[in-house]
Design a protein around this motif. Sequence first.
Motif, PDB file in Angstrom:
ATOM      1  N   THR A  17     -10.748   2.509  54.457  1.00 59.39           N
ATOM      2  CA  THR A  17      -9.906   1.617  55.252  1.00 59.39           C
ATOM      3  C   THR A  17     -10.771   0.603  55.982  1.00 59.39           C
ATOM      4  O   THR A  17     -11.705   0.971  56.712  1.00 59.39           O
ATOM      5  N   PHE A  18     -10.457  -0.671  55.765  1.00 53.03           N
ATOM      6  CA  PHE A  18     -11.116  -1.731  56.523  1.00 53.03           C
ATOM      7  C   PHE A  18     -10.577  -1.747  57.957  1.00 53.03           C
ATOM      8  O   PHE A  18      -9.500  -1.198  58.248  1.00 53.03           O
ATOM      9  N   LYS A  19     -11.293  -2.405  58.854  1.00 50.76           N
ATOM     10  CA  LYS A  19     -10.865  -2.479  60.250  1.00 50.76           C
ATOM     11  C   LYS A  19      -9.573  -3.283  60.370  1.00 50.76           C
ATOM     12  O   LYS A  19      -9.283  -4.135  59.529  1.00 50.76           O
ATOM     13  N   PRO A  20      -8.763  -3.017  61.392  1.00 49.20           N
ATOM     14  CA  PRO A  20      -7.502  -3.752  61.580  1.00 49.20           C
ATOM     15  C   PRO A  20      -7.717  -5.258  61.571  1.00 49.20           C
ATOM     16  O   PRO A  20      -8.730  -5.762  62.077  1.00 49.20           O
TER      17      PRO A  20
ATOM     18  N   ASN B 111     -10.189  -2.720  38.163  1.00 49.70           N
ATOM     19  CA  ASN B 111     -10.077  -1.630  37.187  1.00 49.70           C
ATOM     20  C   ASN B 111     -10.295  -0.270  37.823  1.00 49.70           C
ATOM     21  O   ASN B 111      -9.856   0.756  37.294  1.00 49.70           O
ATOM     22  N   LEU B 112     -10.989  -0.269  38.955  1.00 49.42           N
ATOM     23  CA  LEU B 112     -11.427   0.984  39.565  1.00 49.42           C
ATOM     24  C   LEU B 112     -10.564   1.387  40.751  1.00 49.42           C
ATOM     25  O   LEU B 112     -10.244   2.559  40.926  1.00 49.42           O
ATOM     26  N   VAL B 113     -10.178   0.419  41.578  1.00 51.46           N
ATOM     27  CA  VAL B 113      -9.455   0.734  42.812  1.00 51.46           C
ATOM     28  C   VAL B 113      -8.236  -0.159  42.948  1.00 51.46           C
ATOM     29  O   VAL B 113      -8.095  -1.167  42.256  1.00 51.46           O
ATOM     30  N   GLU B 114      -7.360   0.203  43.881  1.00 51.35           N
ATOM     31  CA  GLU B 114      -6.208  -0.625  44.238  1.00 51.35           C
ATOM     32  C   GLU B 114      -6.153  -0.738  45.750  1.00 51.35           C
ATOM     33  O   GLU B 114      -6.638   0.143  46.469  1.00 51.35           O
TER      34      GLU B 114
ATOM     35  N   THR C 297      -6.126  -0.630  53.011  1.00 46.27           N
ATOM     36  CA  THR C 297      -6.637   0.648  52.525  1.00 46.27           C
ATOM     37  C   THR C 297      -6.936   0.550  51.038  1.00 46.27           C
ATOM     38  O   THR C 297      -6.145  -0.009  50.276  1.00 46.27           O
ATOM     39  N   VAL C 298      -8.075   1.074  50.646  1.00 44.95           N
ATOM     40  CA  VAL C 298      -8.512   1.052  49.250  1.00 44.95           C
ATOM     41  C   VAL C 298      -8.484   2.479  48.719  1.00 44.95           C
ATOM     42  O   VAL C 298      -8.971   3.410  49.373  1.00 44.95           O
ATOM     43  N   ARG C 299      -7.899   2.660  47.547  1.00 46.79           N
ATOM     44  CA  ARG C 299      -7.863   3.964  46.893  1.00 46.79           C
ATOM     45  C   ARG C 299      -8.334   3.831  45.452  1.00 46.79           C
ATOM     46  O   ARG C 299      -8.125   2.789  44.836  1.00 46.79           O
ATOM     47  N   PHE C 300      -8.938   4.881  44.932  1.00 48.39           N
ATOM     48  CA  PHE C 300      -9.277   4.892  43.513  1.00 48.39           C
ATOM     49  C   PHE C 300      -7.998   5.020  42.703  1.00 48.39           C
ATOM     50  O   PHE C 300      -7.080   5.760  43.075  1.00 48.39           O
TER      51      PHE C 300
END
Length: 701
Positions: free
Chosen positions: A233-236, A256-259, A278-281
């Motif tokens: 998660t990046f900062k607000p 291709n790797l994350v969303e 927020t970044v998720r695989f």
Amino acid sequence: MEEDADYRSRFSSLCYINDHVGFCGTIKGSPSDFVVIEINEQGQLVDKAIDEPICKISKILPEPSNLGKNIKLDLQNCSCEDESNQELNTLARCSSSDQNHQSGTENEETVEGPSKCEKEKADILGSLLDEETNELLNQFACKIKEKWNSENELIKSSSPEFSLGKILEKNQRAVLHSAVRQKFPFLITVGRNSEIVIKPNLEYKELCHLVSEEEACDFFKYLDAKKENSKFTFKPDMNKDHRKAVHHFVNKRFGNLVETKSFSELNYNADNSNVVITVRFREKVHRQRKRSLLECEERKVTYTAFTLQKENLEMYEAVEFLAIKLGVIPSDFSYAGLKDKKAITYQTMVVRKVTPERLKNIGKEVKKRRMNVFNIRPVDDSLRLGQLKGNHFDIVIRNLKKQINDSANLKERISEAIQNVKDKGFVNYYGPQRFGKGRKIHTDQIGLALLKSEMMRAVKLFLTPEDLDDPVNRAKKYFLQTEDAKVTLSMMPEFKAREKALLESLHRFGMTEEGCVQAWFSFPHSMRIFYVHAYSSKIWNEAVSYRLSTYGSRVVEGDLVCLDEDINDEHFSNSKIHLVTEEEESANTYAIHQVVLPVLGYNIQYPKNKVGQWYHEILKRDGLQTCRFKVPTLKLNVPGCYRQILKYPHNLSYQLMEEHDIDVEMEGSHINEALSLLISFDLDTSCYATVCLREIMKHDV
């Protein structure tokens, strides 16, 4: 025949990479002349070895699009000395610590106070590198940071590099790759023929223009750790346009790797100040995104793995027969790859909802259909396409002859040709079986119609008859003349399961565009997308031939190269692809075996030279200039991938054999001596033995 002429024109126009003369011969004279044995992910031939449980393999296998190697995987496959194992375990604990640390919370450690984890990484680098190399690495990293801090941009043309030298042990290379990236996220590591080269991570620098350096550092550590089901998660961020820029950067570079998604954190002021990215695989392709309770219960059903031996049978024909005998549907079977028809093949398969005992009970019936099943055992999961290391081939080439007007010794020609391909490789074309060799309508023609959403045309192409007078082709001919699916269905032989399924659907829904869409859904997804992939494969073949005829074996400006030397499949992300610069061309930085070309899809980049222009001209010619390589009506999405233009055979050996044939004539008989070649080699996944032989023989096989 018309189709044979079309096949010859397709492949005879494709260029070669080697300049030897070659020779002529006959392959696939009988299935026993062409034996294919799958090599599982542990490097074992499946006709002899008892495979490891599939569930264990699938759970630890990294995604093909991952940025680097997962150290957990290397730990389980490692065979180093005790001291090295201790270092590996230390790194694994360290990596795990990083992953837990980056699961969504902010980084609390300061630059002045490095964590225990980073100290352990430094210790690992110190133990794997000599003191001088380790010190030079630290100096190189400091210089890069100083340059970045003093300049707005790092001049790309300067391309500073630092080499750790050649490291022959693959596991040790994997450890070093990860240790360097975790300690210095602003650097990237590149493999070149067992050498590890370190460069500035320009994507890190680009991200630093959007977020703080602390966030960029944590983000790249998160990417390299690749912990499944974790998030970053990046900062607000209250600026919507700025969030959009961050979304765009992450999705463009690592889509291709994350969303990425934006979320509003819980607060009582209801403003935008607490909106975070927020970044998720991405979930693995072979897993469904969500499952209901009933579907979760289905996951508990039995999976049985076995080795399938078949002779002169198409995969789909074999699966149809097994499905009928076992009382399941064809989609309950999974496998790692398709195998040749006119051959004896061995491969691992997994069937759902069938116990090992049930499979053993049909053994006698299976043998009557030129098949055999053995090495039967329970497993916990299905297979997916590409879940193999490659294939082993034992091939007999008969009736060897010299090329026309060649006066050299035949045995010398054979030896020269094999050695050349062994040393220099072969052009990695898709083989003729991908397109339907010997057929009037090729699979790529159907794929093009599907991409253009011409569903009725695609159905008619699929049901186009060959120039043969047999029940199958008489039925197809009748359908094209009348479009009467009901009568055609009664004429079609029972063993033509695909044709009958399509006709049953057309009878139900009608011969309209919508009816044809429903008819295509009578095929499983893997078969629908196979036709689209066939079109992309045909274009790739033509593209690589154009690339080699235009630039030869030089690596030129605008070429695309793969930065990972350990790639053995086609599915690696855009972050591993590098565009060759003018300076790199002059310095001969890259070798021809590192060059890749895109296989068409919506998430690929094109070369920035004449080859890229060629791609766009071909797409315009085929009416696909606006195609996004998605067919929503058939639920087909084709992201595309990259394929190395050269490959090499492994473990190649050969033997020349003299065979004696009795030639009977009017006045008696005499013995002719014919020369045959027995050749054995291994190929990586997605490589074609017929293509390797074509390069050796300089003759379409």
